[in-house]
Design a protein around this motif. Sequence first.
Motif, PDB file in Angstrom:
ATOM      1  N   ILE A 282       0.845  -1.218   0.000  1.00 36.00           N
ATOM      2  CA  ILE A 282       0.000   0.000   0.000  1.00 36.00           C
ATOM      3  C   ILE A 282       0.870   1.254   0.000  1.00 36.00           C
ATOM      4  O   ILE A 282       0.616   2.223  -0.732  1.00 36.00           O
ATOM      5  CB  ILE A 282      -0.953  -0.010   1.206  1.00 36.00           C
ATOM      6  N   LEU A 283       1.929   1.229   0.831  1.00 34.19           N
ATOM      7  CA  LEU A 283       2.822   2.389   0.892  1.00 34.19           C
ATOM      8  C   LEU A 283       3.511   2.633  -0.454  1.00 34.19           C
ATOM      9  O   LEU A 283       3.703   3.786  -0.881  1.00 34.19           O
ATOM     10  CB  LEU A 283       3.877   2.174   1.989  1.00 34.19           C
ATOM     11  N   GLU A 284       3.883   1.540  -1.127  1.00 35.52           N
ATOM     12  CA  GLU A 284       4.525   1.679  -2.437  1.00 35.52           C
ATOM     13  C   GLU A 284       3.564   2.280  -3.466  1.00 35.52           C
ATOM     14  O   GLU A 284       3.946   3.128  -4.291  1.00 35.52           O
ATOM     15  CB  GLU A 284       5.031   0.323  -2.918  1.00 35.52           C
ATOM     16  N   ILE A 285       2.284   1.831  -3.405  1.00 34.67           N
ATOM     17  CA  ILE A 285       1.275   2.357  -4.337  1.00 34.67           C
ATOM     18  C   ILE A 285       1.025   3.838  -4.084  1.00 34.67           C
ATOM     19  O   ILE A 285       0.971   4.662  -4.999  1.00 34.67           O
ATOM     20  CB  ILE A 285      -0.042   1.555  -4.216  1.00 34.67           C
ATOM     21  N   VAL A 286       0.871   4.152  -2.761  1.00 35.99           N
ATOM     22  CA  VAL A 286       0.619   5.567  -2.398  1.00 35.99           C
ATOM     23  C   VAL A 286       1.820   6.416  -2.800  1.00 35.99           C
ATOM     24  O   VAL A 286       1.686   7.524  -3.337  1.00 35.99           O
ATOM     25  CB  VAL A 286       0.351   5.688  -0.877  1.00 35.99           C
ATOM     26  N   GLY A 287       3.033   5.898  -2.548  1.00 35.67           N
ATOM     27  CA  GLY A 287       4.219   6.655  -2.912  1.00 35.67           C
ATOM     28  C   GLY A 287       4.333   6.850  -4.414  1.00 35.67           C
ATOM     29  O   GLY A 287       4.709   7.950  -4.896  1.00 35.67           O
ATOM     30  N   GLY A 288       3.946   5.799  -5.184  1.00 37.47           N
ATOM     31  CA  GLY A 288       3.969   5.928  -6.648  1.00 37.47           C
ATOM     32  C   GLY A 288       2.955   6.947  -7.139  1.00 37.47           C
ATOM     33  O   GLY A 288       3.228   7.733  -8.065  1.00 37.47           O
ATOM     34  N   ALA A 289       1.759   6.912  -6.504  1.00 38.57           N
ATOM     35  CA  ALA A 289       0.710   7.871  -6.898  1.00 38.57           C
ATOM     36  C   ALA A 289       1.131   9.299  -6.612  1.00 38.57           C
ATOM     37  O   ALA A 289       0.903  10.230  -7.415  1.00 38.57           O
ATOM     38  CB  ALA A 289      -0.580   7.535  -6.161  1.00 38.57           C
ATOM     39  N   GLU A 290       1.730   9.535  -5.461  1.00 40.28           N
ATOM     40  CA  GLU A 290       2.222  10.879  -5.111  1.00 40.28           C
ATOM     41  C   GLU A 290       3.306  11.348  -6.078  1.00 40.28           C
ATOM     42  O   GLU A 290       3.349  12.528  -6.467  1.00 40.28           O
ATOM     43  CB  GLU A 290       2.765  10.879  -3.681  1.00 40.28           C
ATOM     44  N   ALA A 291       4.155  10.414  -6.472  1.00 39.27           N
ATOM     45  CA  ALA A 291       5.237  10.774  -7.412  1.00 39.27           C
ATOM     46  C   ALA A 291       4.652  11.182  -8.760  1.00 39.27           C
ATOM     47  O   ALA A 291       5.146  12.125  -9.407  1.00 39.27           O
ATOM     48  CB  ALA A 291       6.197   9.581  -7.577  1.00 39.27           C
ATOM     49  N   LEU A 292       3.580  10.470  -9.213  1.00 39.06           N
ATOM     50  CA  LEU A 292       2.950  10.809 -10.504  1.00 39.06           C
ATOM     51  C   LEU A 292       2.275  12.176 -10.431  1.00 39.06           C
ATOM     52  O   LEU A 292       2.276  12.934 -11.409  1.00 39.06           O
ATOM     53  CB  LEU A 292       1.932   9.744 -10.879  1.00 39.06           C
ATOM     54  N   LYS A 293       1.686  12.491  -9.267  1.00 39.26           N
ATOM     55  CA  LYS A 293       1.043  13.797  -9.079  1.00 39.26           C
ATOM     56  C   LYS A 293       2.049  14.919  -9.256  1.00 39.26           C
ATOM     57  O   LYS A 293       1.814  15.921  -9.913  1.00 39.26           O
ATOM     58  CB  LYS A 293       0.438  13.895  -7.684  1.00 39.26           C
ATOM     59  N   ASN A 294       3.180  14.753  -8.605  1.00 42.25           N
ATOM     60  CA  ASN A 294       4.195  15.809  -8.628  1.00 42.25           C
ATOM     61  C   ASN A 294       4.844  15.898 -10.012  1.00 42.25           C
ATOM     62  O   ASN A 294       5.360  16.941 -10.385  1.00 42.25           O
ATOM     63  CB  ASN A 294       5.263  15.531  -7.570  1.00 42.25           C
TER      64      ASN A 294
END
Length: 294
Positions: A282-294
């Motif tokens: 879950i943390l990896e998915i959330v971290g990936g999603a945040e990276a795509l946002k930025n």
Amino acid sequence: MASLKEVRSRIVSVNSTQQITKAMKMVAAAKLRRAQDGILQMRPYAQKLGEMLSTVSSGAESSADSPLKTARVVNKVLIVVVTSDRGLCGAFNTNIIKATMQLIEEKYAFQARNGNVEIFALGKKGAEAFVRRGFKVNTSYTDIFSRLNFVTVKLAAEEIMKDFSEGRYDAVDLVYNEFKNVATQIIHADRYLPIPSEDKSIKTKKPEVNYIFEPSEEEILAELIPKSLKIKLYRSVLESNASEQGARMTAMDKATENAQELLKDLRLVYNRTRQAAITKEILEIVGGAEALKN
């Protein structure tokens, strides 16, 4: 931390072991019932035969002439050790082997140093243990429990009596487990040969009458003495057999409980490992999603 696959494999392994120990406990319980019935029926007969021999011997004048009652200077010793054929019965065999070694050290140390202590093994575990310790072992009757009956034990008793009568041994001791209950066995180390003039363990009053022997006194004692020795050995084997099944039942019950405790711990580890893996994903998915946002 172990991987989920490793923990799963251990759970399957422990679960299989638990099923085996459960089955072995049930088998031991069934065998124990039969063995217990056998020894409970044998005890009164063996006790009454011993009392009869003691009474007749005390009233006979020539009873000391029996070669099986002849006391000699102890130079050569035979120790009859009754163990089991198989393991997985807790400390059952270990305790008998320790008791036998203690008997040798305390009573027959001089004879053992001269190589004059031999072992008559009834049961494979005892034979293997004393061969490793460098003793001369008679292994003719190690498989006695696979065909346990009076005829087989009688042959072993006859061989022991023959060797003693011919002077091959000066003393014979018997070491075995007496069955008390499922969880308790009492180790006995008794003198087997020569038999005492009077059995002190049996409290009988001195006869106040003169016995009339029919047939002769010698014939009666010649029949009674060997028979009582055969019954004594047979009883010790039955006691040991019942004790073995009780010890195995207790050991397998404890092993089943331990497996259950281990399964609890493993399942807890498995759930924690799985939860940690999910959280990490879950943390990896959330971290990936945040990276795509930025």
